[in-house]
Scaffold this motif. Sequence first.
Motif, PDB file in Angstrom:
ATOM      1  N   LEU A  20       0.858  -1.188   0.000  1.00 36.90           N
ATOM      2  CA  LEU A  20       0.000   0.000   0.000  1.00 36.90           C
ATOM      3  C   LEU A  20       0.893   1.237   0.000  1.00 36.90           C
ATOM      4  O   LEU A  20       1.733   1.409   0.887  1.00 36.90           O
ATOM      5  N   PRO A  31      -4.981   2.711   5.599  1.00 39.09           N
ATOM      6  CA  PRO A  31      -3.643   2.254   5.994  1.00 39.09           C
ATOM      7  C   PRO A  31      -3.616   1.575   7.368  1.00 39.09           C
ATOM      8  O   PRO A  31      -2.782   0.691   7.595  1.00 39.09           O
ATOM      9  N   CYS A  48       3.568  -0.984   3.960  1.00 36.78           N
ATOM     10  CA  CYS A  48       2.962   0.315   3.674  1.00 36.78           C
ATOM     11  C   CYS A  48       4.059   1.373   3.569  1.00 36.78           C
ATOM     12  O   CYS A  48       4.969   1.403   4.399  1.00 36.78           O
ATOM     13  N   PHE A  67       3.747   2.980   9.133  1.00 32.19           N
ATOM     14  CA  PHE A  67       4.365   2.746   7.826  1.00 32.19           C
ATOM     15  C   PHE A  67       5.758   2.148   7.950  1.00 32.19           C
ATOM     16  O   PHE A  67       6.514   2.497   8.858  1.00 32.19           O
TER      17      PHE A  67
END
Length: 244
Positions: A187, A203, A213, A227
């Motif tokens: 992602l 997310p 991510c 992330f």
Amino acid sequence: MSVTERQVQYLRQLVGGARRIAVLTGAGMSTESGIPDFRSADGLWSRDMSLADAVSVDYFQRDPAAFWRAFRDIFHIKLVGDYQPNDGHRFLAALEEDGKEVTILTQNIDGLHGRAGSRRVLELHGTLLTASCPDCRTPHPLDYVQQHELPACRRCGAALKPDVVLYGEAVPMIDVAFQAALNAELLLVMGSSLEVSPVNLIPVEAARAGIPCALINYTPTRFDALFDLCIHAGIGETCRQLRS
Ligand code: NAD
Ligand code: ZN
């Protein structure tokens, strides 16, 4: 801040290792095309009325004429036909040409991903390019909307509503968007402050499911910790370096 060589290498590796990629984009994706975002220092909304009130379904129903004046102002609607895709949009379209299955989940309403050649684009917040009649559903093109201060339905005369998701309305394709993110092998989030719900939970869910991510956004977001890679730099410069 500019992107570092190490970040570019890591992102190249993440992109290279994924066949199915979901990309969540926001207003920052289009600033390099000349369309201001809302939350950067030079974003365009700094009025006495809150953005959420001005771009709300309540305001449209209460006073369609005032709503359309604010709406045109906020979205530079007169110019929308003239804006061109930038290197970020082109980078995503080129990934598809490389044989990746790319699904773009965009909060943008400017149509620039499609114009750049991306084929799987979910416009989660709708589109500026048409406005429809709330009563008889007849769609009208942007040309017509631009010619009338208060655009009215050609069939029944009711005030048209832009085909964007207004504050106070549900996001119709949100389930499909979550599915696309959860099916992906990577992602990417590009140019979003991740302040608008429910899209900002995409997310969160993807990271929870163990999907790698990565984020490219000038400013930090409150979800940065989720992330694997955060690049706080420009989308254009990052994409150009990735391609080089
Ligand atoms: P936002 O304005 O809240 O956040 C944009 C983010 O992008 C900011 O954090 C900013 O730091 C970053 N950014 C700006 N330019 C960048 C660049 N060149 N490179 C890297 N980062 C950059 O945008 P949002 O999260 O999409 O939420 C705003 C809402 O407003 C959305 O719902 C959207 O529908 C709507 N909107 C759409 C457009 C459009 O269609 N182009 C424009 C303005 C607002
Ligand atoms: Zn009608």
